[in-house]
Motif scaffolding. Structure first.
Motif, mmCIF file in Angstrom:
data_model
loop_
_atom_site.group_PDB
_atom_site.id
_atom_site.type_symbol
_atom_site.label_atom_id
_atom_site.label_comp_id
_atom_site.label_asym_id
_atom_site.label_seq_id
_atom_site.Cartn_x
_atom_site.Cartn_y
_atom_site.Cartn_z
ATOM 1 N N LEU A 394 0.860 -1.180 0.000
ATOM 2 C CA LEU A 394 0.000 0.000 0.000
ATOM 3 C C LEU A 394 0.899 1.234 0.000
ATOM 4 C CD1 LEU A 394 -2.586 -1.108 2.718
ATOM 5 C CD2 LEU A 394 -2.855 -1.240 0.233
ATOM 6 N N PRO A 395 0.904 2.016 -1.077
ATOM 7 C CA PRO A 395 1.766 3.201 -1.122
ATOM 8 C C PRO A 395 1.488 4.152 0.033
ATOM 9 C CG PRO A 395 0.878 2.699 -3.294
ATOM 10 C CD PRO A 395 0.152 1.818 -2.322
ATOM 11 N N ALA A 396 2.423 5.038 0.277
ATOM 12 C CA ALA A 396 2.304 6.005 1.379
ATOM 13 C C ALA A 396 1.088 6.898 1.181
ATOM 14 C CB ALA A 396 3.571 6.842 1.457
ATOM 15 N N ASN A 397 0.646 7.494 2.284
ATOM 16 C CA ASN A 397 -0.452 8.473 2.283
ATOM 17 C C ASN A 397 -1.750 7.851 1.778
ATOM 18 O OD1 ASN A 397 1.355 10.606 3.119
ATOM 19 N ND2 ASN A 397 2.091 10.662 0.991
ATOM 20 N N ILE A 398 -2.157 6.773 2.433
ATOM 21 C CA ILE A 398 -3.435 6.131 2.081
ATOM 22 C C ILE A 398 -4.538 7.171 2.234
ATOM 23 C CG2 ILE A 398 -5.014 4.270 2.669
ATOM 24 C CD1 ILE A 398 -2.558 2.722 3.719
ATOM 25 N N PRO A 399 -5.345 7.380 1.181
ATOM 26 C CA PRO A 399 -6.234 8.553 1.140
ATOM 27 C C PRO A 399 -7.545 8.366 1.902
ATOM 28 C CG PRO A 399 -6.372 7.349 -0.924
ATOM 29 C CD PRO A 399 -5.338 6.640 -0.093
ATOM 30 N N VAL A 400 -7.496 8.507 3.228
ATOM 31 C CA VAL A 400 -8.694 8.397 4.049
ATOM 32 C C VAL A 400 -8.701 9.478 5.117
ATOM 33 C CG1 VAL A 400 -9.059 5.920 3.713
ATOM 34 C CG2 VAL A 400 -7.561 6.703 5.546
ATOM 35 N N VAL A 401 -9.897 9.907 5.491
ATOM 36 C CA VAL A 401 -10.071 10.825 6.612
ATOM 37 C C VAL A 401 -10.219 10.039 7.904
ATOM 38 C CG1 VAL A 401 -11.615 12.542 7.642
ATOM 39 C CG2 VAL A 401 -11.103 12.638 5.186
ATOM 40 N N ASN A 402 -10.987 8.942 7.863
ATOM 41 C CA ASN A 402 -11.264 8.165 9.064
ATOM 42 C C ASN A 402 -10.290 7.001 9.243
ATOM 43 O OD1 ASN A 402 -14.495 8.885 8.025
ATOM 44 N ND2 ASN A 402 -13.722 9.641 9.983
ATOM 45 N N PHE A 403 -10.400 5.967 8.429
ATOM 46 C CA PHE A 403 -9.478 4.844 8.566
ATOM 47 C C PHE A 403 -9.507 3.985 7.310
ATOM 48 C CE2 PHE A 403 -13.416 2.826 9.924
ATOM 49 C CZ PHE A 403 -13.326 1.549 9.386
ATOM 50 N N GLY A 438 7.003 5.510 4.264
ATOM 51 C CA GLY A 438 5.636 5.689 4.737
ATOM 52 C C GLY A 438 4.642 4.700 4.165
ATOM 53 N N SER A 439 5.062 3.917 3.188
ATOM 54 C CA SER A 439 4.181 2.888 2.631
ATOM 55 C C SER A 439 4.047 1.746 3.631
ATOM 56 C CB SER A 439 4.732 2.373 1.299
ATOM 57 O OG SER A 439 5.984 1.711 1.493
ATOM 58 N N ILE A 440 3.072 0.877 3.387
ATOM 59 C CA ILE A 440 2.818 -0.236 4.304
ATOM 60 C C ILE A 440 2.699 -1.523 3.496
ATOM 61 C CG2 ILE A 440 1.125 -1.251 5.880
ATOM 62 C CD1 ILE A 440 0.541 1.567 6.882
ATOM 63 N N ASP A 441 3.382 -2.553 3.964
ATOM 64 C CA ASP A 441 3.248 -3.884 3.385
ATOM 65 C C ASP A 441 2.421 -4.747 4.326
ATOM 66 O OD1 ASP A 441 4.769 -3.452 1.048
ATOM 67 O OD2 ASP A 441 6.637 -3.729 2.168
ATOM 68 N N TRP A 483 -3.781 7.689 -6.299
ATOM 69 C CA TRP A 483 -3.259 6.712 -5.347
ATOM 70 C C TRP A 483 -3.908 5.376 -5.677
ATOM 71 C CZ3 TRP A 483 -4.958 3.011 -2.147
ATOM 72 C CH2 TRP A 483 -4.075 2.498 -1.194
ATOM 73 N N LYS A 484 -3.111 4.312 -5.791
ATOM 74 C CA LYS A 484 -3.640 2.997 -6.116
ATOM 75 C C LYS A 484 -2.897 1.927 -5.319
ATOM 76 C CE LYS A 484 -2.873 3.084 -10.651
ATOM 77 N NZ LYS A 484 -2.971 2.723 -12.103
ATOM 78 N N PRO A 485 -3.605 0.945 -4.779
ATOM 79 C CA PRO A 485 -2.930 -0.163 -4.120
ATOM 80 C C PRO A 485 -2.292 -1.073 -5.171
ATOM 81 C CG PRO A 485 -5.273 -0.616 -4.232
ATOM 82 C CD PRO A 485 -5.078 0.773 -4.790
ATOM 83 N N ASP A 486 -1.194 -1.715 -4.819
ATOM 84 C CA ASP A 486 -0.617 -2.728 -5.699
ATOM 85 C C ASP A 486 -1.473 -3.982 -5.685
ATOM 86 O OD1 ASP A 486 1.406 -0.933 -6.056
ATOM 87 O OD2 ASP A 486 3.009 -2.211 -5.288
ATOM 88 N N ASP A 487 -1.223 -4.879 -6.624
ATOM 89 C CA ASP A 487 -1.824 -6.204 -6.562
ATOM 90 C C ASP A 487 -1.207 -6.988 -5.412
ATOM 91 O OD1 ASP A 487 -3.751 -6.312 -8.605
ATOM 92 O OD2 ASP A 487 -2.236 -6.704 -10.140
ATOM 93 N N ILE A 488 -1.938 -7.994 -4.940
ATOM 94 C CA ILE A 488 -1.370 -8.960 -4.011
ATOM 95 C C ILE A 488 -0.465 -9.892 -4.813
ATOM 96 C CG2 ILE A 488 -1.932 -10.901 -2.501
ATOM 97 C CD1 ILE A 488 -4.518 -9.453 -1.768
ATOM 98 N N VAL A 489 0.761 -10.084 -4.347
ATOM 99 C CA VAL A 489 1.711 -10.920 -5.085
ATOM 100 C C VAL A 489 2.209 -12.043 -4.187
ATOM 101 C CG1 VAL A 489 2.450 -9.067 -6.637
ATOM 102 C CG2 VAL A 489 3.650 -9.398 -4.469
#
Length: 492
Positions: A394-403, A438-441, A483-489
């Motif tokens: 999941l690239p950095a700065n996931i675009p959410v206000v809440n969660f 800042g990204s998350i795996d 902003w786009k999530p990667d595929d699951i690999v």
């Protein structure tokens, strides 16, 4: 020469002097065996023999039953949610089931989440007449009838604008007085469901639970002296809200049709249901042969439903042109009519995996509401396998206000995967360790990669799984896809 001309005009002449019949251009069935993928059927002079006629009636019954199964899935699924909610705890009228320490895998509910406090109540407008529901502020959800059609929304985009208020739900055909001071919703069915979610505060559910416990549900006739409110804690409880996938499905559908107004389904659907023995005012009592055919139809329809949800070829399902993520609401409509007609395949694809066909779950509202992406495949297009290990970037700065959250589901039950962890999820609230940028795996597999326990969701060998990626309060970057999530690999 004359004979040749006559032969050309009227066909060849037989030895007896009569012209033979030319090949039929219409494809009529004559004296022959009709070979189909559903069996072989024998005809003589255009008439089916007795055995073929009986088999063809079975084919018609099974075909109609399958169509009814798929078309009525939103209603049967929500009916079972209504029944499962009403049967929880002490089974008191108008009780509110609250998952006080969040929803875990013991509850069988289609694709529930692990990051909001759920509240569900079964409302019976036939028993109680008009019903008052006092809703607290800061909730998200709504009321819907048993065909999952919205009666009234709750939350920032709902009728209460997120401030809460007194809702008054009116039963079908109600023509009595409507007092002032209520947010009025008219239901098409006597059964109704209240579904609401409260947000965690500081990662804790207690504030949302306390708010939810200020809810009140009671008949309008008792508004002067409301009965005591009953609450049931659903966390850690074996609560089953899932529809059957065998012949019981049709018994549930028959019970639903019997309790609701006749016009809840249109006349063509009424005929379809009547042709398989489901008709309001008449007992559903299939004989042994009919019951066997309906059992076959339920199994086939369930198989079709799985293919429709898990192996869709609808091009509109894909969120991104270069990735395997799919929309939960294909076509971008909670009423499934974005093409100018109700697409029952898209509706069934959702209904097999989820409940809650709410406009707030699909409408583009930047910074409010919610959006849902799903995938059951890795980047190579293969189904996700519980015995293998995978990674989602999941690239950095996931675009959410809440969660945001990633939750894993069992492909058989379509409910949270029972994997031995308290919750099969990683989210903004669970404290995953970010990468330096800042990204998350997020990792999936039977065992955690070394040092990645906080970012890992256990999967179960010999079980398929899929995931939903949720965005609560999605920002513009989600909608414009900057902003786009990667595929699951697969982690090889």
């Amino acid at each position: 020469m004359k004979m040749l001309l006559m032969s050309a005009m009227f066909g060849a002449v037989s030895a007896a002097g009569f012209a033979a019949e030319p090949p039929d251009p219409h494809g009529w069935i004559g004296t022959e065996t009709v070979n189909t993928r559903f069996g072989d059927f024998s005809f003589k002079n255009g008439y089916p023999d007795e055995a073929s006629a009986a088999k063809l009636r079975d084919v018609l019954l099974i075909s109609r039953a399958m169509e009814a199964y798929l078309a009525q899935m939103p209603a049967v699924s929500w009916y079972r949610t209504w029944k499962g909610t009403a049967a929880a705890g002490d089974k008191l009228p108008n009780q509110l089931v609250i998952w006080e320490t969040l929803m875990d895998a013991k509850t069988l509910l289609l694709t529930g989440n692990t990051e909001t406090v759920y509240g569900l109540a079964a409302i019976d407008l036939k028993r109680d007449g008009p019903v008052v529901v006092e809703v607290p502020p800061k909730m998200l959800g709504g009321f819907s009838d048993l065909w999952q059609e919205s009666i009234a929304g709750i939350g920032p985009t709902g009728k209460d604008k997120g401030l809460g208020g007194k809702f008054l739900l009116l039963p079908p055909g109600y023509d009595g007085p409507v007092p002032e001071g209520y947010i009025v919703g008219k239901s098409k069915t006597f059964g109704g469901v209240l579904g609401m979610r409260g947000f965690l505060e500081g990662g804790k559910p207690e504030p949302a639970v306390a708010l939810m416990k200020s809810s009140r549900i009671y008949p309008l006739a008792q508004a002067g002296n409301p009965p005591q409110m009953a609450f049931v804690n659903g966390s850690g409880k074996e609560i089953d809200t899932l529809m059957a996938e065998d012949v019981q499905y049709f018994s549930d559908l028959a019970a639903l049709i019997e309790q609701e107004p006749a016009d809840i389904v249109d006349t063509s659907d009424r005929f379809l249901l009547a042709s398989i023995g489901i008709e309001k005012g008449k007992p559903f009592a299939p004989n042994a042969d009919q019951k066997a055919a309906l059992a076959d139809a339920a199994r086939l329809a369930s198989a079709v439903a799985r293919a429709n949800s898990f192996a869709s070829t609808d091009p509109a399902r894909l969120v991104y042109g270069d990735r395997k993520w799919e929309w939960a609401f294909i076509g971008g409509s909670a009423t499934w009519d974005s093409q100018g007609y109700v697409n029952t395949d898209r509706r069934a694809a959702f209904a097999y995996l989820a409940v809650g066909m709410s406009p707030a779950m699909v409408d583009k509202v930047v910074g409010q509401g919610s959006q849902y992406l799903s995938t059951m495949r890795d980047g190579d297009g293969k189904y996700l396998d519980g015995g293998k290990s995978y990674r989602l970037h999941l690239p950095a700065n996931i675009p959410v206000v809440n969660f945001w959250s990633v939750v894993v589901y069992d492909s058989e039950s379509r409910s949270e995967l029972r994997n031995g962890q308290p919750f099969p999820s990683v989210s903004q609230y669970t404290g995953p360790v970010p990468n330096p940028d800042g990204s998350i795996d997020v990792y999936f597999g039977p065992t955690a990669p070394a040092g990645k326990d906080k970012n890992w969701i256990r999967t179960v060998p010999n079980k398929g799984w899929f995931t939903l990626l949720r965005f609560y309060g999605p920002k513009e970057e989600f909608f414009n896809q900057s902003w786009k999530p990667d595929d699951i690999v697969e982690a090889r």
